[in-house]
Scaffold this motif. Structure first.
Motif, PDB file in Angstrom:
ATOM      1  N   THR A  38      -1.842   0.358  -3.105  1.00  0.00           N
ATOM      2  CA  THR A  38      -1.460   1.602  -3.791  1.00  0.00           C
ATOM      3  C   THR A  38      -1.121   1.387  -5.264  1.00  0.00           C
ATOM      4  O   THR A  38      -1.570   2.140  -6.132  1.00  0.00           O
ATOM      5  CB  THR A  38      -0.243   2.231  -3.080  1.00  0.00           C
ATOM      6  OG1 THR A  38      -0.602   2.438  -1.726  1.00  0.00           O
ATOM      7  CG2 THR A  38       0.148   3.562  -3.687  1.00  0.00           C
ATOM      8  N   ARG A  39      -0.312   0.339  -5.552  1.00  0.00           N
ATOM      9  CA  ARG A  39       0.125   0.162  -6.935  1.00  0.00           C
ATOM     10  C   ARG A  39      -1.061  -0.106  -7.867  1.00  0.00           C
ATOM     11  O   ARG A  39      -1.194   0.508  -8.915  1.00  0.00           O
ATOM     12  CB  ARG A  39       1.146  -0.980  -7.025  1.00  0.00           C
ATOM     13  CG  ARG A  39       1.757  -1.047  -8.411  1.00  0.00           C
ATOM     14  CD  ARG A  39       2.962  -1.923  -8.442  1.00  0.00           C
ATOM     15  NE  ARG A  39       2.574  -3.321  -8.214  1.00  0.00           N
ATOM     16  CZ  ARG A  39       3.372  -4.348  -8.492  1.00  0.00           C
ATOM     17  NH1 ARG A  39       4.576  -4.129  -8.958  1.00  0.00           N
ATOM     18  NH2 ARG A  39       2.982  -5.581  -8.271  1.00  0.00           N
ATOM     19  N   ARG A  42      -3.283   3.066  -8.247  1.00  0.00           N
ATOM     20  CA  ARG A  42      -2.711   4.013  -9.223  1.00  0.00           C
ATOM     21  C   ARG A  42      -2.957   3.560 -10.654  1.00  0.00           C
ATOM     22  O   ARG A  42      -3.338   4.358 -11.510  1.00  0.00           O
ATOM     23  CB  ARG A  42      -1.200   4.078  -9.033  1.00  0.00           C
ATOM     24  CG  ARG A  42      -0.762   5.132  -8.115  1.00  0.00           C
ATOM     25  CD  ARG A  42       0.755   5.221  -8.145  1.00  0.00           C
ATOM     26  NE  ARG A  42       1.199   5.653  -6.846  1.00  0.00           N
ATOM     27  CZ  ARG A  42       2.307   5.252  -6.250  1.00  0.00           C
ATOM     28  NH1 ARG A  42       3.101   4.397  -6.846  1.00  0.00           N
ATOM     29  NH2 ARG A  42       2.614   5.721  -5.060  1.00  0.00           N
ATOM     30  N   ARG A 216      -4.861   7.378  -1.084  1.00  0.00           N
ATOM     31  CA  ARG A 216      -4.793   6.036  -1.690  1.00  0.00           C
ATOM     32  C   ARG A 216      -3.848   6.027  -2.896  1.00  0.00           C
ATOM     33  O   ARG A 216      -3.177   5.032  -3.149  1.00  0.00           O
ATOM     34  CB  ARG A 216      -6.206   5.548  -2.049  1.00  0.00           C
ATOM     35  CG  ARG A 216      -7.048   5.340  -0.772  1.00  0.00           C
ATOM     36  CD  ARG A 216      -8.233   4.472  -0.992  1.00  0.00           C
ATOM     37  NE  ARG A 216      -7.877   3.105  -1.342  1.00  0.00           N
ATOM     38  CZ  ARG A 216      -8.740   2.193  -1.768  1.00  0.00           C
ATOM     39  NH1 ARG A 216     -10.015   2.513  -1.888  1.00  0.00           N
ATOM     40  NH2 ARG A 216      -8.351   0.976  -2.062  1.00  0.00           N
ATOM     41  N   GLY A 219      -0.289   6.694  -1.088  1.00  0.00           N
ATOM     42  CA  GLY A 219       0.065   5.807   0.027  1.00  0.00           C
ATOM     43  C   GLY A 219       0.370   6.559   1.300  1.00  0.00           C
ATOM     44  O   GLY A 219       1.215   6.139   2.102  1.00  0.00           O
TER      45      GLY A 219
END
Ligand code: PRP
Ligand code: URA
Length: 221
Positions: A38-39, A42, A216, A219
């Protein structure tokens, strides 16, 4: 739109440009990877949005203003007109906002909430909040995914209903079906695409695509 290095026209559509820049292509490949968390996902969406904005806003009007440098006064160009507005389509479009406000901190941000019915794939509006005087602003709609085109068409319909006249649509990934639908429904807008994928599957997901962009980014799956 004029053709410039780093983008190419899509098919016969003069209002559709696809990014050819290797940095964008590379980052899109990282987004596709199901092991991208996720991180990172993003961050990548934000970075791609910044690159896209740089190109998509190349034709903003300028006006000369007076500035005093440490040496002397001079007339020097700044962006003219009312503040640019960006309108993310909720949810996934939110992921592109910071990438653009990092470059254009004074941009106004409107929101349009749309979700696709999982069976019919038709978009349903659930939220709309736009800045005032939208008719005098350049408006850029943000959504990473252009699949059937239903959500994008509906977002442009909503903005036009509120008076918007100068509209751009920025996405990261598109299916040919969605490009055709949007470009033909709204031939007067500018469409910017990070990559054109092969098509849609039976669930109207882009293939090979990147999966569900909203899930995505946030999350949620
Ligand atoms: C996704 C995506 C687009 C839309 C694209 O949103 O972010 O808005 O689907 O599909 P279309 O071109 O076929 O309309 P979704 O409806 O899944 O909502 P979400 O962003 O809240 O997950
Ligand atoms: N929405 C997504 O998030 N992904 C797709 O592939 C299609 C629509």
């Amino acid at each position: 739109m004029e053709n410039v290095a780093g983008v190419s026209h899509y098919g016969d559509y003069k209002n559709v440009e696809v990014f050819e820049h290797p940095l964008i292509k590379h980052k899109i490949s990282l987004l596709r990877d199901k092991n991208t968390g996720t991180r990172e996902f993003r961050n990548l969406v934000e970075e791609i949005a910044s690159f896209e904005a740089y190109e998509a806003f190349r034709n903003l009007p300028l006006m000369d203003v007076e500035v005093e440098t440490p040496i002397e006064k001079c007339m020097t160009p700044m962006i003219d007109g009312k503040k640019l507005t960006i309108v993310p389509i909720l949810r996934a479009g939110l992921g592109m906002v910071n990438g653009i406000t990092n470059m254009i901190p004074t941009a106004k941000v409107g929101h349009v909430g749309l979700y696709r019915n999982p069976e019919t794939h038709e978009p349903h509006e659930y939220f709309c909040k736009l800045p005032e005087q939208i008719d005098h602003r350049v408006v850029a709609i943000l959504d990473p995914m252009l699949a059937t085109g239903g959500s994008a068409i509906s977002a442009v319909d909503i903005l036009k209903k509120h008076g918007a006249k100068k509209i751009k649509f920025l996405c990261i990934m598109a299916a040919p079906e969605g490009i055709k639908a949007l470009a033909e429904a709204h031939p007067d807008i500018e469409i910017y695409i990070g990559n054109v994928d092969r098509g849609l599957n039976d669930d109207a997901y882009i293939v090979p695509g990147l999966g569900d962009a909203g899930d995505r980014i946030f999350g949620t799956k």
